[in-house]
Design a protein around this motif. Structure first.
Motif, PDB file in Angstrom:
ATOM      1  N   ILE A 354       0.773  -1.295  -0.021  1.00  0.00           N
ATOM      2  CA  ILE A 354      -0.072   0.062  -0.173  1.00  0.00           C
ATOM      3  C   ILE A 354       0.812   1.344  -0.309  1.00  0.00           C
ATOM      4  O   ILE A 354       1.699   1.269   1.024  1.00  0.00           O
ATOM      5  CB  ILE A 354      -1.008   0.004   1.309  1.00  0.00           C
ATOM      6  CG1 ILE A 354      -1.738  -1.392   1.532  1.00  0.00           C
ATOM      7  CG2 ILE A 354      -1.679   1.334   1.335  1.00  0.00           C
ATOM      8  CD1 ILE A 354      -2.469  -1.562   2.638  1.00  0.00           C
ATOM      9  N   GLU A 355       0.717   2.329  -1.112  1.00  0.00           N
ATOM     10  CA  GLU A 355       1.440   3.193  -0.858  1.00  0.00           C
ATOM     11  C   GLU A 355       0.685   4.648  -0.306  1.00  0.00           C
ATOM     12  O   GLU A 355       1.360   5.328   0.276  1.00  0.00           O
ATOM     13  CB  GLU A 355       1.592   3.800  -2.482  1.00  0.00           C
ATOM     14  CG  GLU A 355       2.796   3.358  -3.342  1.00  0.00           C
ATOM     15  CD  GLU A 355       2.857   3.819  -4.722  1.00  0.00           C
ATOM     16  OE1 GLU A 355       3.987   4.385  -4.525  1.00  0.00           O
ATOM     17  OE2 GLU A 355       2.104   4.006  -5.357  1.00  0.00           O
ATOM     18  N   GLU A 356      -0.434   4.475  -0.726  1.00  0.00           N
ATOM     19  CA  GLU A 356      -1.349   5.625   0.244  1.00  0.00           C
ATOM     20  C   GLU A 356      -2.677   5.094   0.757  1.00  0.00           C
ATOM     21  O   GLU A 356      -3.189   4.173  -0.089  1.00  0.00           O
ATOM     22  CB  GLU A 356      -1.440   6.825  -0.756  1.00  0.00           C
ATOM     23  CG  GLU A 356      -0.387   7.472  -1.353  1.00  0.00           C
ATOM     24  CD  GLU A 356      -0.517   8.770  -2.150  1.00  0.00           C
ATOM     25  OE1 GLU A 356      -1.892   9.013  -2.054  1.00  0.00           O
ATOM     26  OE2 GLU A 356       0.462   9.290  -2.830  1.00  0.00           O
ATOM     27  N   SER A 358      -6.499   6.514   2.091  1.00  0.00           N
ATOM     28  CA  SER A 358      -7.445   7.717   2.106  1.00  0.00           C
ATOM     29  C   SER A 358      -8.869   7.312   2.474  1.00  0.00           C
ATOM     30  O   SER A 358      -9.340   6.050   2.158  1.00  0.00           O
ATOM     31  CB  SER A 358      -7.571   8.688   0.933  1.00  0.00           C
ATOM     32  OG  SER A 358      -7.938   7.877  -0.265  1.00  0.00           O
ATOM     33  N   VAL A 367     -10.009   3.910   0.599  1.00  0.00           N
ATOM     34  CA  VAL A 367      -9.506   3.640  -0.523  1.00  0.00           C
ATOM     35  C   VAL A 367      -7.796   3.430  -0.494  1.00  0.00           C
ATOM     36  O   VAL A 367      -7.117   4.298   0.220  1.00  0.00           O
ATOM     37  CB  VAL A 367      -9.496   4.934  -1.601  1.00  0.00           C
ATOM     38  CG1 VAL A 367      -8.971   4.598  -3.045  1.00  0.00           C
ATOM     39  CG2 VAL A 367     -11.052   5.033  -1.809  1.00  0.00           C
ATOM     40  N   LYS A 369      -4.399   3.147  -2.517  1.00  0.00           N
ATOM     41  CA  LYS A 369      -3.544   3.119  -3.618  1.00  0.00           C
ATOM     42  C   LYS A 369      -2.241   2.206  -3.409  1.00  0.00           C
ATOM     43  O   LYS A 369      -1.616   2.049  -2.695  1.00  0.00           O
ATOM     44  CB  LYS A 369      -2.970   4.680  -3.864  1.00  0.00           C
ATOM     45  CG  LYS A 369      -2.159   4.743  -4.998  1.00  0.00           C
ATOM     46  CD  LYS A 369      -1.548   6.009  -5.227  1.00  0.00           C
ATOM     47  CE  LYS A 369      -0.581   6.365  -6.491  1.00  0.00           C
ATOM     48  NZ  LYS A 369       0.068   7.489  -6.382  1.00  0.00           N
ATOM     49  N   LEU A 370      -2.266   1.280  -4.602  1.00  0.00           N
ATOM     50  CA  LEU A 370      -1.280   0.116  -4.400  1.00  0.00           C
ATOM     51  C   LEU A 370      -0.322   0.244  -5.485  1.00  0.00           C
ATOM     52  O   LEU A 370      -0.227   1.009  -6.575  1.00  0.00           O
ATOM     53  CB  LEU A 370      -2.037  -1.229  -4.726  1.00  0.00           C
ATOM     54  CG  LEU A 370      -3.272  -1.431  -4.184  1.00  0.00           C
ATOM     55  CD1 LEU A 370      -3.790  -3.045  -4.549  1.00  0.00           C
ATOM     56  CD2 LEU A 370      -3.190  -1.633  -2.518  1.00  0.00           C
ATOM     57  N   GLU A 376      -3.037  -4.253  -9.255  1.00  0.00           N
ATOM     58  CA  GLU A 376      -4.257  -3.534  -9.118  1.00  0.00           C
ATOM     59  C   GLU A 376      -3.841  -2.045  -8.899  1.00  0.00           C
ATOM     60  O   GLU A 376      -2.958  -1.878  -7.892  1.00  0.00           O
ATOM     61  CB  GLU A 376      -5.213  -3.867  -7.974  1.00  0.00           C
ATOM     62  CG  GLU A 376      -5.384  -5.263  -8.029  1.00  0.00           C
ATOM     63  CD  GLU A 376      -6.876  -5.793  -8.759  1.00  0.00           C
ATOM     64  OE1 GLU A 376      -7.505  -4.645  -9.182  1.00  0.00           O
ATOM     65  OE2 GLU A 376      -7.184  -6.679  -9.110  1.00  0.00           O
ATOM     66  N   GLY A 377      -4.688  -1.382  -9.383  1.00  0.00           N
ATOM     67  CA  GLY A 377      -4.288   0.166  -9.149  1.00  0.00           C
ATOM     68  C   GLY A 377      -4.713   0.741  -7.653  1.00  0.00           C
ATOM     69  O   GLY A 377      -3.973   1.373  -7.127  1.00  0.00           O
ATOM     70  N   THR A 378      -5.897   0.218  -7.450  1.00  0.00           N
ATOM     71  CA  THR A 378      -6.429   0.586  -5.963  1.00  0.00           C
ATOM     72  C   THR A 378      -7.423  -0.671  -5.632  1.00  0.00           C
ATOM     73  O   THR A 378      -7.590  -1.481  -6.332  1.00  0.00           O
ATOM     74  CB  THR A 378      -7.407   1.656  -6.388  1.00  0.00           C
ATOM     75  OG1 THR A 378      -8.624   1.391  -7.087  1.00  0.00           O
ATOM     76  CG2 THR A 378      -6.679   3.133  -6.803  1.00  0.00           C
ATOM     77  N   GLU A 380     -10.529  -1.124  -2.534  1.00  0.00           N
ATOM     78  CA  GLU A 380     -11.354  -0.324  -1.723  1.00  0.00           C
ATOM     79  C   GLU A 380     -12.249  -1.125  -0.720  1.00  0.00           C
ATOM     80  O   GLU A 380     -12.141  -2.461  -0.827  1.00  0.00           O
ATOM     81  CB  GLU A 380     -12.735   0.097  -2.622  1.00  0.00           C
ATOM     82  CG  GLU A 380     -12.176   1.210  -3.474  1.00  0.00           C
ATOM     83  CD  GLU A 380     -13.179   1.807  -4.449  1.00  0.00           C
ATOM     84  OE1 GLU A 380     -14.235   1.437  -4.353  1.00  0.00           O
ATOM     85  OE2 GLU A 380     -12.794   2.904  -5.273  1.00  0.00           O
TER      86      GLU A 380
END
Length: 384
Positions: A354-356, A358, A367, A369-370, A376-378, A380
């Motif tokens: 996990i980068e971020e 939110s 959400v 951000k990976l 996967e881009g995100t 949820e």
């Protein structure tokens, strides 16, 4: 831990004298004992022979020389250009001559060879050849290099031949001796870094476990050498001391951006990835007291193995406050734990980086951000 001898760089400049032919003696020889006399002292070193700058014009060298600082250097400086030219022009010529005279790796047994650079804090740029017991091969070196000076291919000024108090082989042996001594003092979770400076012969040690009395013991054991000891981070914990640093407050309503996420915890190890932490499996005795999803800062002890994921030992784990926005049912760590369950079902590697993170207050969801490698881009997770 495998410790390697590290060659440090500094710098100086030798001013050339009047011209002589390549077959003449460019140093003072003491005929009584076949030893080379000192010509002068430069940077505290005894110069025993020198090349002569016989030409003013050096067109062949000029063709190869860097005129301006390459764009990768932020501030173009005269010193940087001089360093680059000595390394690119005089350096190869000297190393080739040394190898031809002493054989491949032969200088290792006879002395030392190194650069000194202005950008590393030295006075002037130079390449230094240090010989512990100089003999007739010094003149052979001169006879190989002086014609290059005469032809304008290299400069005499940056090349130094001096009497070295040690050889590289001796320094390697000294390093091995110190490493064995350190291993005898090393605690179960402590680590050390070690190198012997080729230029000074000083022993440089970094550590996170040596007590003052142990440091003194080392200095007594190697009394003929200068030992510089520096603590690396916090000392390893004493027996009974907790290695988990709890947050001052359990929750915060402000997003936390530092640290990485615990993906697994238990059986004496934790798996941490994402955020500002690398992807690493850590040995950690108190792993059972931590939980997947927590955001942490890890202070390692010793090196990280260059595998993927990496492998290392955690000295301390700082648990960061758990982000829980106003109106959210889940905290960040709980949402991450749920995301890890989903990721385990969807990702081939079984874990997510996990980068971020939110929180979408309107849609009541978390959400993530990976990293692109996770396919996967995100991701949820509903806030429930």
């Amino acid at each position: 831990m495998k410790n390697k001898l590290i060659v440090l760089f500094a710098s100086a400049l030798l001013l050339g004298g009047c011209g002589t032919g390549p077959s003449s003696k460019n140093g003072a020889v003491d005929d009584s004992d076949s030893g080379w006399k000192s010509l002068k002292t430069v940077s505290g070193r005894e110069i025993i022979a020198e090349l002569k700058q016989t030409v003013e014009e050096t067109p062949k060298r000029d063709e190869r020389a860097t005129i301006e600082t390459p764009p990768e250097f932020e501030e173009p400086t005269k010193e940087t250009v001089e360093d680059l030219n000595v390394k690119a022009i005089e350096g190869p010529a000297v190393f080739q001559a040394v190898e031809k005279v002493y054989g491949e790796g032969g200088i290792h047994h006879e002395g030392v060879i190194f650069f000194e650079l202005q950008t590393k804090g030295a006075a002037q740029s130079g390449v230094w050849i240090g010989l512990k017991e100089p003999d007739e091969r010094v003149q052979q070196l001169i006879d190989l290099l002086q014609p290059k000076v005469d032809a304008g291919e290299i400069l005499a000024e940056p090349i130094y031949i001096f009497r070295s108090p040690h050889t590289e082989k001796e320094l390697y042996e000294l390093q091995d001796e110190v490493a064995e001594a350190l291993k005898g003092l090393e605690s179960e979770r402590g680590s050390f870094g070690l190198y012997v400076d080729v230029i000074t012969g000083n022993i440089e040690i970094t550590h996170d476990f040596l007590k003052p009395e142990q440091q003194e013991k080392l200095r007594e054991q190697f009394a003929d050498h200068t030992i510089n000891i520096e603590q690396d981070g916090r000392m390893v914990p004493e027996p009974g001391e907790s290695t988990i640093i709890a947050p001052e407050q359990t929750y915060t309503d402000k997003p936390v951006t530092e640290g990485g996420f615990i993906l697994e915890a238990g059986d004496g190890r934790i798996f941490v990835a994402g955020g500002t932490e690398s992807v690493v499996f850590y040995k950690f005795p108190e792993a059972d007291k931590l939980k997947a999803g927590q955001r942490v800062n890890v202070e390692r002890s010793g090196p990280i193995l260059e595998s993927y994921p990496g492998q290392g030992t955690a000295k301390f784990v700082e648990v960061l406050p758990d982000y829980k926005p106003a109106g959210a049912k889940l905290s960040e760590s709980q949402a991450v734990a749920k995301a890890l369950e989903v990721a385990g079902e969807r990702l081939s590697n079984g874990y997510v980086v996990i980068e971020e993170v939110s929180f979408d207050e309107n849609e009541k969801k978390w959400v993530f951000k990976l990293l692109p490698d996770d396919g996967e881009g995100t991701l949820e997770v509903a806030d429930q």
